[in-house]
Design an enzyme around this catalytic site. Structure first.
Site, PDB file in Angstrom:
ATOM      1  N   LYS A  22       0.848  -1.212   0.000  1.00 29.54           N
ATOM      2  CA  LYS A  22       0.000   0.000   0.000  1.00 29.54           C
ATOM      3  C   LYS A  22       0.873   1.246   0.000  1.00 29.54           C
ATOM      4  O   LYS A  22       0.666   2.167  -0.812  1.00 29.54           O
ATOM      5  CB  LYS A  22      -0.883   0.008   1.236  1.00 29.54           C
ATOM      6  CG  LYS A  22      -1.543   1.356   1.534  1.00 29.54           C
ATOM      7  CD  LYS A  22      -2.451   1.326   2.734  1.00 29.54           C
ATOM      8  CE  LYS A  22      -1.755   1.591   4.011  1.00 29.54           C
ATOM      9  NZ  LYS A  22      -1.454   3.016   4.299  1.00 29.54           N
ATOM     10  N   ASN A  23       1.869   1.291   0.870  1.00 33.81           N
ATOM     11  CA  ASN A  23       2.620   2.535   1.061  1.00 33.81           C
ATOM     12  C   ASN A  23       3.580   2.826  -0.080  1.00 33.81           C
ATOM     13  O   ASN A  23       3.885   3.987  -0.357  1.00 33.81           O
ATOM     14  CB  ASN A  23       3.319   2.521   2.418  1.00 33.81           C
ATOM     15  CG  ASN A  23       2.279   2.550   3.552  1.00 33.81           C
ATOM     16  OD1 ASN A  23       1.105   2.859   3.311  1.00 33.81           O
ATOM     17  ND2 ASN A  23       2.682   2.206   4.752  1.00 33.81           N
ATOM     18  N   CYS A 117      -4.480  11.871  12.393  1.00 33.01           N
ATOM     19  CA  CYS A 117      -4.844  10.454  12.448  1.00 33.01           C
ATOM     20  C   CYS A 117      -4.991  10.127  13.932  1.00 33.01           C
ATOM     21  O   CYS A 117      -4.883  10.974  14.790  1.00 33.01           O
ATOM     22  CB  CYS A 117      -3.742   9.613  11.817  1.00 33.01           C
ATOM     23  SG  CYS A 117      -4.414   8.191  11.008  1.00 33.01           S
ATOM     24  N   ARG A 122      -0.178  14.758  13.189  1.00 31.12           N
ATOM     25  CA  ARG A 122       0.637  14.226  12.089  1.00 31.12           C
ATOM     26  C   ARG A 122       1.177  15.438  11.320  1.00 31.12           C
ATOM     27  O   ARG A 122       0.694  15.791  10.279  1.00 31.12           O
ATOM     28  CB  ARG A 122      -0.192  13.322  11.188  1.00 31.12           C
ATOM     29  CG  ARG A 122      -0.818  12.121  11.870  1.00 31.12           C
ATOM     30  CD  ARG A 122       0.137  10.965  12.126  1.00 31.12           C
ATOM     31  NE  ARG A 122       0.672  10.313  10.968  1.00 31.12           N
ATOM     32  CZ  ARG A 122       0.070   9.319  10.306  1.00 31.12           C
ATOM     33  NH1 ARG A 122      -1.144   8.960  10.655  1.00 31.12           N
ATOM     34  NH2 ARG A 122       0.641   8.728   9.279  1.00 31.12           N
ATOM     35  N   PRO A 123       2.180  16.117  11.867  1.00 31.47           N
ATOM     36  CA  PRO A 123       2.650  17.355  11.223  1.00 31.47           C
ATOM     37  C   PRO A 123       3.310  17.070   9.877  1.00 31.47           C
ATOM     38  O   PRO A 123       3.686  15.925   9.592  1.00 31.47           O
ATOM     39  CB  PRO A 123       3.673  17.887  12.226  1.00 31.47           C
ATOM     40  CG  PRO A 123       4.109  16.711  13.003  1.00 31.47           C
ATOM     41  CD  PRO A 123       2.953  15.767  13.043  1.00 31.47           C
ATOM     42  N   ASP A 125       5.701  19.477   8.892  1.00 35.85           N
ATOM     43  CA  ASP A 125       6.711  20.550   8.930  1.00 35.85           C
ATOM     44  C   ASP A 125       7.993  20.176   8.180  1.00 35.85           C
ATOM     45  O   ASP A 125       8.619  21.012   7.518  1.00 35.85           O
ATOM     46  CB  ASP A 125       7.040  20.919  10.384  1.00 35.85           C
ATOM     47  CG  ASP A 125       7.524  19.717  11.183  1.00 35.85           C
ATOM     48  OD1 ASP A 125       6.797  18.699  11.214  1.00 35.85           O
ATOM     49  OD2 ASP A 125       8.639  19.752  11.726  1.00 35.85           O
ATOM     50  N   GLN A 126       8.372  18.906   8.224  1.00 38.55           N
ATOM     51  CA  GLN A 126       9.595  18.494   7.522  1.00 38.55           C
ATOM     52  C   GLN A 126       9.403  18.523   6.009  1.00 38.55           C
ATOM     53  O   GLN A 126      10.318  18.860   5.262  1.00 38.55           O
ATOM     54  CB  GLN A 126      10.019  17.088   7.979  1.00 38.55           C
ATOM     55  CG  GLN A 126      10.328  17.006   9.464  1.00 38.55           C
ATOM     56  CD  GLN A 126      11.474  17.925   9.873  1.00 38.55           C
ATOM     57  OE1 GLN A 126      12.542  17.891   9.272  1.00 38.55           O
ATOM     58  NE2 GLN A 126      11.218  18.781  10.841  1.00 38.55           N
ATOM     59  N   ASP A 305       3.687  -0.069  12.451  1.00 33.44           N
ATOM     60  CA  ASP A 305       2.384  -0.511  11.922  1.00 33.44           C
ATOM     61  C   ASP A 305       2.000  -1.896  12.436  1.00 33.44           C
ATOM     62  O   ASP A 305       0.832  -2.276  12.365  1.00 33.44           O
ATOM     63  CB  ASP A 305       2.403  -0.518  10.388  1.00 33.44           C
ATOM     64  CG  ASP A 305       2.445   0.895   9.846  1.00 33.44           C
ATOM     65  OD1 ASP A 305       2.739   1.065   8.655  1.00 33.44           O
ATOM     66  OD2 ASP A 305       2.224   1.832  10.637  1.00 33.44           O
ATOM     67  N   ARG A 397      -9.035  -0.421   3.813  1.00 29.07           N
ATOM     68  CA  ARG A 397      -8.129   0.621   3.293  1.00 29.07           C
ATOM     69  C   ARG A 397      -6.786   0.011   2.902  1.00 29.07           C
ATOM     70  O   ARG A 397      -6.125   0.478   1.981  1.00 29.07           O
ATOM     71  CB  ARG A 397      -7.873   1.685   4.371  1.00 29.07           C
ATOM     72  CG  ARG A 397      -8.947   2.716   4.571  1.00 29.07           C
ATOM     73  CD  ARG A 397      -8.482   3.802   5.522  1.00 29.07           C
ATOM     74  NE  ARG A 397      -7.129   4.190   5.209  1.00 29.07           N
ATOM     75  CZ  ARG A 397      -6.202   4.484   6.138  1.00 29.07           C
ATOM     76  NH1 ARG A 397      -6.512   4.432   7.418  1.00 29.07           N
ATOM     77  NH2 ARG A 397      -4.976   4.815   5.778  1.00 29.07           N
TER      78      ARG A 397
HETATM   79  C1  EPZ Z   1       4.087   6.495   6.760  1.00 28.96           C
HETATM   80  O1  EPZ Z   1       3.364   7.535   7.372  1.00 28.96           O
HETATM   81  C2  EPZ Z   1       3.088   5.364   6.546  1.00 28.96           C
HETATM   82  N1  EPZ Z   1       2.009   5.845   5.665  1.00 28.96           N
HETATM   83  C3  EPZ Z   1       2.501   4.925   7.892  1.00 28.96           C
HETATM   84  O2  EPZ Z   1       1.679   3.799   7.621  1.00 28.96           O
HETATM   85  C4  EPZ Z   1       3.642   4.494   8.804  1.00 28.96           C
HETATM   86  O3  EPZ Z   1       3.102   4.183  10.070  1.00 28.96           O
HETATM   87  C5  EPZ Z   1       4.665   5.627   8.938  1.00 28.96           C
HETATM   88  O4  EPZ Z   1       5.123   6.025   7.628  1.00 28.96           O
HETATM   89  C6  EPZ Z   1       5.877   5.216   9.763  1.00 28.96           C
HETATM   90  O5  EPZ Z   1       6.471   4.097   9.182  1.00 28.96           O
HETATM   91  C7  EPZ Z   1       2.221   5.855   4.333  1.00 28.96           C
HETATM   92  O6  EPZ Z   1       3.289   5.524   3.853  1.00 28.96           O
HETATM   93  C8  EPZ Z   1       1.067   6.301   3.481  1.00 28.96           C
HETATM   94  P1  EPZ Z   1       6.317   9.567   9.054  1.00 28.96           P
HETATM   95  P2  EPZ Z   1       4.035   9.016   7.449  1.00 28.96           P
HETATM   96  O7  EPZ Z   1       6.359  10.866   8.348  1.00 28.96           O
HETATM   97  O8  EPZ Z   1       4.915   9.236   6.284  1.00 28.96           O
HETATM   98  C9  EPZ Z   1       6.770  12.719  12.560  1.00 28.96           C
HETATM   99  C10 EPZ Z   1      -0.280   2.541   7.622  1.00 28.96           C
HETATM  100  O9  EPZ Z   1      -0.956   1.996   8.480  1.00 28.96           O
HETATM  101  N2  EPZ Z   1       6.784  13.745  11.507  1.00 28.96           N
HETATM  102  O10 EPZ Z   1       7.413   8.578   8.818  1.00 28.96           O
HETATM  103  O11 EPZ Z   1       2.955   9.988   7.741  1.00 28.96           O
HETATM  104  C11 EPZ Z   1       5.410  12.038  12.662  1.00 28.96           C
HETATM  105  O12 EPZ Z   1       4.539  12.788  13.468  1.00 28.96           O
HETATM  106  C12 EPZ Z   1       0.270   3.913   7.878  1.00 28.96           C
HETATM  107  O13 EPZ Z   1       0.016   2.036   6.510  1.00 28.96           O
HETATM  108  C13 EPZ Z   1       7.057  15.064  11.848  1.00 28.96           C
HETATM  109  O14 EPZ Z   1       7.263  15.394  13.023  1.00 28.96           O
HETATM  110  O15 EPZ Z   1       4.937   8.841   8.759  1.00 28.96           O
HETATM  111  C14 EPZ Z   1       5.782  10.706  13.287  1.00 28.96           C
HETATM  112  O16 EPZ Z   1       5.888  10.879  14.688  1.00 28.96           O
HETATM  113  C15 EPZ Z   1      -0.048   4.391   9.282  1.00 28.96           C
HETATM  114  N3  EPZ Z   1       7.077  16.009  10.868  1.00 28.96           N
HETATM  115  C16 EPZ Z   1       7.162  10.420  12.697  1.00 28.96           C
HETATM  116  O17 EPZ Z   1       7.643  11.662  12.190  1.00 28.96           O
HETATM  117  C17 EPZ Z   1       6.860  15.689   9.551  1.00 28.96           C
HETATM  118  O18 EPZ Z   1       6.906  16.608   8.690  1.00 28.96           O
HETATM  119  C18 EPZ Z   1       7.139   9.412  11.546  1.00 28.96           C
HETATM  120  O19 EPZ Z   1       6.153   9.850  10.620  1.00 28.96           O
HETATM  121  C19 EPZ Z   1       6.591  14.347   9.220  1.00 28.96           C
HETATM  122  C20 EPZ Z   1       6.574  13.387  10.208  1.00 28.96           C
END
Ligand code: EPZ
Length: 428
Positions: A22-23, A117, A122-123, A125-126, A305, A397
């Site tokens: 999916k991802n 979520c 779920r910021p 900012d990065q 996950d 989903r």
């Molecule tokens: C991806 O979400 C996946 N979704 C998530 O899978 C997965 O849990 C997650 O990566 C971690 O592996 C998809 O790929 C569509 P992150 P993503 O940015 O990209 C913080 C599922 O069930 N963060 O790696 O949104 C954030 O808050 C879903 O398939 C910032 O602070 O996750 C989190 O604490 C659920 N600022 C950490 O980083 C930012 O700009 C990791 O989030 C971005 C993220």
């Protein structure tokens, strides 16, 4: 609202084929509109999130033809908009990848701020910090992220947080930025590598995907490409945990064993028998189910996950287990649902303490998010008696043909439409 009736006590036995990731699929679909030429994608999972993103791309003007159940042919010679509609974007957090791909295509993108979520804020900012470094002006108003770049320029970006989404989004935009962009502290997930491989197949020059430093030589034209999506390691891990949880034995086919090493290691610690072969894995519970400590972490650590499913499994372990959720701020909403089934779990901040005890008992529970929903399915198989699971739309989903796959393994499930309408905010 749709519900699943789950009869407990079924041991899952047999073979199951894993679908495409999916991802990886969501990132690659968003990237596919970066070229005006034809793109063919194979092994796309037929799941809600993929169908929603395909509908969004069609709304933007892409023409997409299904070629068999898991393949599409996409052409987008002329997109009519760089602003996907809010009512569709709000259904899919991963729509944020359209920021990177529309920026690369048009130098413009107007994308609604992605929904939060259940795991806390779920910021993005990065993502925005990186886009800005690449020469993008950013305005946020009326719930829209408005991005504009006269000309994207290469940059040296250092991510403060290891983020899958930000790494992919910035890789997409950097593909159109003249010069060499470096992304430091990049995420190393296999889905990043698959997205990079797809971009390279279109003609991009990307080095280091899968490590924490990715280099993109941007500004090159992008052409037609064919690509097959990698298997979904989270779906595979979900079935591995289900095999141990139900004291069954499952052969999980069409996997990449390397992607499953963290889960396999942890399940072995719990006493399970895991046989990783070329493209399959055989899993069964050992003579005892032992308590373990799990710390979720970015790849190659234990995947966040699978944390809800591992917690469900450990309610049956002979002793106390501790799970620490290091990736998301608060990803324990499934604890309340497990407690309704008799689980003995205490949460302190990012740590959950699970007392292995008497078997779970069937109860009415709900899927609070995609992976928590999968965990409730496992709990229902483990539980004594009948479990009624609401909010099953969450599960569809991310898990293709999940009921058929589980039924073939011996699960006893029945989908019903409950007379109660979905409450506001509840998925159907
Ligand atoms: C991806 O979400 C996946 N979704 C998530 O899978 C997965 O849990 C997650 O990566 C971690 O592996 C998809 O790929 C569509 P992150 P993503 O940015 O990209 C913080 C599922 O069930 N963060 O790696 O949104 C954030 O808050 C879903 O398939 C910032 O602070 O996750 C989190 O604490 C659920 N600022 C950490 O980083 C930012 O700009 C990791 O989030 C971005 C993220």
């Amino acid at each position: 609202m749709e519900q699943l009736i789950i009869e407990g006590g079924q041991k899952l036995h047999g073979r199951v084929k894993i679908s495409g990731s999916k991802n990886a699929a969501l990132a690659i679909l968003a990237a596919a509109i970066m070229t005006k030429e034809r793109v063919k994608l194979h092994n796309l999972p037929n799941i809600t999130d993929v169908r929603v993103l395909i509908a969004i791309l069609e709304d933007l003007g892409a023409s997409i033809r299904r070629r068999g159940r898991n393949s599409i042919e996409l052409r987008s010679p002329g997109l009519r908009s760089y602003s996907p509609p809010y009512d569709m974007v709000k259904k899919l957090r991963a729509s944020y990848y359209l920021m990177g791909s529309l920026l690369a295509r048009f130098g413009r993108a107007e994308v609604p701020i992605p929904g939060g979520c259940d795991f806390g804020p779920r910021p993005i900012d990065q993502h925005l910090k990186g886009f800005s470094a690449l020469g993008t002006d950013i305005e946020i108003e009326h719930g829209l992220v408005k991005l504009r770049a006269e000309k994207l320029k290469a940059a040296h970006i250092y991510l403060d947080v290891v983020s899958v989404g930000a790494t992919i989004n910035l890789m997409l935009a950097a593909t159109a930025a003249e010069g060499q962009t470096t992304i430091e502290n990049a995420s190393k997930e296999p889905e990043i590598v698959d997205a990079a491989n797809f971009l390279s197949a279109m003609g991009a020059s990307i080095k280091g995907a899968g490590t924490d430093v990715i280099r993109i030589k941007g500004g090159r034209p992008l052409f037609s490409a064919n690509h097959t999506i990698i298997p979904d390691r989270i779906e595979a891990g979900s079935f591995m945990i289900a095999a141990v949880a139900t004291d069954g034995e499952i052969v999980i086919e069409e996997v990449i064993p390397k992607h499953l090493e963290a889960v396999a290691a942890k399940l072995r610690e719990a006493g399970a028998e895991i046989e990783l072969q070329a493209d399959r894995v055989r899993v069964k519970r050992g003579p005892q189910l032992l308590p373990v400590d799990i710390k979720t972490f970015v790849y190659p650590g234990f995947p966040t996950d699978l944390q809800p499913l591992a917690m469900t499994l450990l309610t049956a372990a002979e002793g106390t287990s501790v799970i620490t959720e290091n990736v998301f701020e608060s990803r324990f909403h499934h604890v309340d649902e497990l407690k309704r089934m008799g689980a003995q779990i205490k949460v302190e901040g990012r740590t959950a303490i699970i007392e292995g005890g008497p078997p779970l008992t069937g109860a009415p529970v709900k899927a609070t998010d995609l992976r928590a929903g999968a965990a409730m399915l496992v709990g229902g198989f483990m539980g004594q008696g009948r479990t009624i699971l609401s909010g099953v739309g969450q599960i569809y989903r991310g898990y293709e043909d999940i009921e058929a796959k589980l039924t073939r393994l011996g699960a006893r499930l029945k989908r019903i439409r409950s007379s109660f309408p979905a409450l506001p905010g509840e998925s159907s």
